[in-house]
Design an enzyme around this catalytic site. Structure first.
Site, PDB file in Angstrom:
ATOM      1  N   LYS A 181       0.882  -1.167   0.000  1.00  0.00           N
ATOM      2  CA  LYS A 181       0.000   0.000   0.000  1.00  0.00           C
ATOM      3  C   LYS A 181       0.924   1.222   0.000  1.00  0.00           C
ATOM      4  O   LYS A 181       1.457   1.607   1.044  1.00  0.00           O
ATOM      5  CB  LYS A 181      -0.887  -0.036   1.242  1.00  0.00           C
ATOM      6  N   GLU A 256       9.041   1.501  11.218  1.00  0.00           N
ATOM      7  CA  GLU A 256      10.110   2.454  10.877  1.00  0.00           C
ATOM      8  C   GLU A 256       9.470   3.832  10.929  1.00  0.00           C
ATOM      9  O   GLU A 256       8.741   4.213  10.012  1.00  0.00           O
ATOM     10  CB  GLU A 256      10.655   2.170   9.470  1.00  0.00           C
ATOM     11  N   CYS A 290      13.305  10.863   7.202  1.00  0.00           N
ATOM     12  CA  CYS A 290      13.208  10.416   8.605  1.00  0.00           C
ATOM     13  C   CYS A 290      14.545  10.555   9.304  1.00  0.00           C
ATOM     14  O   CYS A 290      14.609  10.888  10.481  1.00  0.00           O
ATOM     15  CB  CYS A 290      12.749   8.966   8.648  1.00  0.00           C
ATOM     16  N   GLU A 389       9.590  16.324  14.687  1.00  0.00           N
ATOM     17  CA  GLU A 389       9.961  16.321  13.273  1.00  0.00           C
ATOM     18  C   GLU A 389       9.286  17.482  12.561  1.00  0.00           C
ATOM     19  O   GLU A 389       8.055  17.581  12.576  1.00  0.00           O
ATOM     20  CB  GLU A 389       9.415  15.050  12.616  1.00  0.00           C
TER      21      GLU A 389
HETATM   22  P1  NAD Z   1       2.056   8.694   7.335  1.00  0.00           P
HETATM   23  O1  NAD Z   1       2.181   7.968   8.625  1.00  0.00           O
HETATM   24  O2  NAD Z   1       1.065   9.778   7.228  1.00  0.00           O
HETATM   25  O3  NAD Z   1       1.711   7.674   6.155  1.00  0.00           O
HETATM   26  C1  NAD Z   1       2.499   6.528   5.923  1.00  0.00           C
HETATM   27  C2  NAD Z   1       1.650   5.501   5.210  1.00  0.00           C
HETATM   28  O4  NAD Z   1       0.631   5.076   6.114  1.00  0.00           O
HETATM   29  C3  NAD Z   1       0.941   6.020   3.965  1.00  0.00           C
HETATM   30  O5  NAD Z   1       0.917   5.015   2.981  1.00  0.00           O
HETATM   31  C4  NAD Z   1      -0.463   6.317   4.479  1.00  0.00           C
HETATM   32  O6  NAD Z   1      -1.433   6.276   3.484  1.00  0.00           O
HETATM   33  C5  NAD Z   1      -0.633   5.183   5.483  1.00  0.00           C
HETATM   34  N1  NAD Z   1      -1.648   5.437   6.510  1.00  0.00           N
HETATM   35  C6  NAD Z   1      -2.104   6.633   6.979  1.00  0.00           C
HETATM   36  N2  NAD Z   1      -3.069   6.437   7.905  1.00  0.00           N
HETATM   37  C7  NAD Z   1      -3.220   5.097   8.034  1.00  0.00           C
HETATM   38  C8  NAD Z   1      -4.039   4.266   8.846  1.00  0.00           C
HETATM   39  N3  NAD Z   1      -4.923   4.776   9.702  1.00  0.00           N
HETATM   40  N4  NAD Z   1      -3.910   2.920   8.732  1.00  0.00           N
HETATM   41  C9  NAD Z   1      -3.017   2.391   7.888  1.00  0.00           C
HETATM   42  N5  NAD Z   1      -2.223   3.116   7.077  1.00  0.00           N
HETATM   43  C10 NAD Z   1      -2.308   4.465   7.153  1.00  0.00           C
HETATM   44  O7  NAD Z   1       3.539   9.186   6.989  1.00  0.00           O
HETATM   45  P2  NAD Z   1       3.985  10.059   5.740  1.00  0.00           P
HETATM   46  O8  NAD Z   1       3.542  11.457   5.970  1.00  0.00           O
HETATM   47  O9  NAD Z   1       3.619   9.368   4.485  1.00  0.00           O
HETATM   48  O10 NAD Z   1       5.585   9.959   5.878  1.00  0.00           O
HETATM   49  C11 NAD Z   1       6.312  10.765   6.724  1.00  0.00           C
HETATM   50  C12 NAD Z   1       6.647  10.036   8.008  1.00  0.00           C
HETATM   51  O11 NAD Z   1       7.284   8.807   7.712  1.00  0.00           O
HETATM   52  C13 NAD Z   1       7.623  10.808   8.871  1.00  0.00           C
HETATM   53  O12 NAD Z   1       7.244  10.697  10.213  1.00  0.00           O
HETATM   54  C14 NAD Z   1       8.941  10.080   8.618  1.00  0.00           C
HETATM   55  O13 NAD Z   1       9.910  10.236   9.627  1.00  0.00           O
HETATM   56  C15 NAD Z   1       8.483   8.679   8.486  1.00  0.00           C
HETATM   57  N6  NAD Z   1       9.473   7.888   7.774  1.00  0.00           N
HETATM   58  C16 NAD Z   1      10.222   6.975   8.473  1.00  0.00           C
HETATM   59  C17 NAD Z   1      11.205   6.246   7.831  1.00  0.00           C
HETATM   60  C18 NAD Z   1      12.050   5.245   8.562  1.00  0.00           C
HETATM   61  O14 NAD Z   1      12.647   4.403   7.909  1.00  0.00           O
HETATM   62  N7  NAD Z   1      12.136   5.293   9.874  1.00  0.00           N
HETATM   63  C19 NAD Z   1      11.416   6.439   6.467  1.00  0.00           C
HETATM   64  C20 NAD Z   1      10.641   7.373   5.787  1.00  0.00           C
HETATM   65  C21 NAD Z   1       9.660   8.082   6.452  1.00  0.00           C
END
Ligand code: NAD
Length: 487
Positions: A181, A256, A290, A389
């Protein structure tokens, strides 16, 4: 209706069982170019029924053709996929550039990393095995490393290709099948890679992708009883939801999550090496990383000198449309830019001083989501800017006077993903590495150029479990112990 992949040229469709298809409801979502703010494509707005179709296809594959694919053959398939990604690198990079607003060099680097993840895990498939254990007389005991089965992968928008590569690459190598997804903000490159997997010979159902909103498709995936393991990469708040949902049926999860990476610079550091790394760690992908080095902790004697040098570099940074390949591209969407601006307004209200800013080019498209990099000084360690962040090109500097204070400052956020230490003192390098609460510590560098081989993951609110490197393969397997009493 499903269409055979070979007859289908449209890319922004789900791929389930090798078939490119719309959401069963026919609903769509707009795809926006962050460089212009304009809609240029659509993706399926899928729902639970689409997720169910993908999980069923994956299960049928896992129990059927995939169960006959040997470890060596999995490796060959992944190697072919790596070669296909390399052959299509320009196309994939162009898709990701338009979708995410990535400057050309970054988008190409991400395509290269994707190919490298598949290559790395291709070589690991037939080297993953269990053990034998000395036990009581008359027994032979062995362990088998078995795949979980159908794995769910929820991917964010900031590095779609890289995160897909490390997560799906590891899962397939360990013998799992995958339902992905992607983020609703960044799907296009991943749909194309899933098509490439079909073209190079993965059996139907081994790799499926379903697009849509997080609280609809992501939620349905996390809740689906046919999912045996979830890899989630994203924000801490959604990570909490995933964990809660998965706990209902005791489904294992790898999380992550976010970071607030400290770059700790001691007075004896090689500043010529440190300054470019400090800049890159906060402006790469417009700070939407991240592992961004978003806090700059400077030993007091060099505080002004280093701030002056970093400030000078900030003033030279140019921001503009992704295709111009400047230092910084647009942020992913308007709400992300609003979020960054809200942080900056809060800093302003608190009297935090701006040292330097970069420059948004004067002729950028008015609808694009541009934000100039900002360097702030003397940020109070408890201020939100030093704790949370921002996910934008904003660097918060502060000073320290002792090694112990540096450790305390570095460890004083809820995150623990990546830390950087700059010092020539060998003893201090080890002391710092030991004391920092962080999944990765880099000494006299930051990020080691992405290092596909290097296990990656967090402590505290940065998550748990590891991706990348061989370590990730263990997380994508479950260990079975077999005790044979033969007398
Ligand atoms: P997000 O948590 O908003 O979304 C991540 C994914 O989760 C998306 O595909 C989104 O559609 C899905 N999602 C959202 N709500 C959901 C729910 N209720 N149930 C299931 N899935 C759901 O994050 P983002 O804005 O896409 O990305 C930024 C964040 O990701 C930052 O906090 C960043 O630090 C983190 N990140 C972490 C790493 C790592 O390896 N640690 C890498 C990249 C990004």
């Amino acid at each position: 209706m499903p269409r055979e992949l070979a007859q289908n040229n449209a890319m922004a469709l789900n791929v389930i069982n090798h078939q490119s298809q719309s959401a069963l409801s026919g609903a769509t979502l707009s795809v926006i170019d962050p460089s212009t703010g304009e809609v240029f494509d659509t993706i399926p707005r899928s729902a639970a029924e689409d997720v169910d179709a993908a999980v069923r296809a994956a299960r049928a594959c896992f129990d059927g053709p995939w169960s006959h694919v040997t470890a060596a053959e999995r490796g060959r398939l992944l190697m072919k996929l790596s070669a296909a990604v390399t052959a299509h690198a320009d196309e994939l990079a162009a898709l990701e550039q338009r979708d995410c607003g990535k400057p050309t060099r970054q988008a190409r680097a991400d395509a290269t990393a994707l190919a490298r993840y598949f290559e790395f895990y291709a070589g690991a498939c037939d080297k993953l095995h269990g053990d034998t254990i000395p036990f009581l007389e008359g027994y032979s005991v062995l362990t088998w490393r078995e795949p979980h089965g159908v794995t769910g992968h929820i991917v964010p928008w900031n590095y779609p290709m890289q995160i897909f590569g490390r997560s799906v690459g590891g899962a397939l190598a360990a013998g799992n099948v995958c339902v992905v997804k992607p983020s609703e903000d960044a799907c296009l490159s991943l749909i194309r890679v899933t098509q490439l997997a079909a073209e190079v010979g993965f059996p139907p159902g081994a790799l499926n992708i379903v697009t849509g909103l997080g609280h609809e498709v992501g939620d349905a995936l996390a809740r689906h009883p046919g999912i045996d393991h979830i890899s989630f990469t994203g924000s801490p708040s959604v990570g909490t939801i995933i964990q809660q949902v998965a706990a209902e049926r005791h489904c294992p999860v790898t999380l992550e999550l976010g970071g607030k990476g400290p770059q700790i610079v001691f007075a004896d550091a090689d500043l010529d090496a440190a300054v470019p790394a400090i800049i890159n760690a906060i402006v790469q992908n417009a700070g939407q990383t991240c592992s961004a080095g978003s806090r700059l902790l400077i030993e007091a004697p060099i505080y002004e000198t280093l701030l002056a040098r970093v400030g000078e570099a900030f003033r030279a940074l140019r921001v503009g449309p992704a295709a111009l390949d400047l230092d910084v591209g647009p942020l992913i969407r308007k709400s992300q830019r609003d979020r960054v601006r809200a942080f900056l307004a809060e800093a302003d209200d608190a009297g935090v001083t701006v040292v330097a800013t970069g420059t948004v080019q004067p002729d950028v498209p008015a609808g694009g989501f541009y934000q100039a990099p900002v360097l702030l000084r003397d940020v109070p360690p408890t201020h939100r800017l030093a704790q949370e962040e921002v996910f934008g090109p904003v660097l918060a500097a502060m000073s320290f006077t002792t090694e112990a204070e540096a450790v305390a400052l570095a460890n004083c956020t809820r995150f623990g993903l990546v830390a950087g230490v700059w010092t020539r003192d060998g003893g201090r390098q080890f002391r710092m590495a030991r004391r920092l609460h962080s999944g990765q510590v880099f000494i006299n560098n930051y990020g080691a150029a992405g290092g596909v081989e290097l296990p990656f993951g967090g402590v505290k609110s940065s998550g748990y479990g590891r991706e990348k490197g061989l370590e990730a393969l263990l997380g994508f397997t479950t260990l079975k112990t077999v005790a044979i009493h033969h007398g």
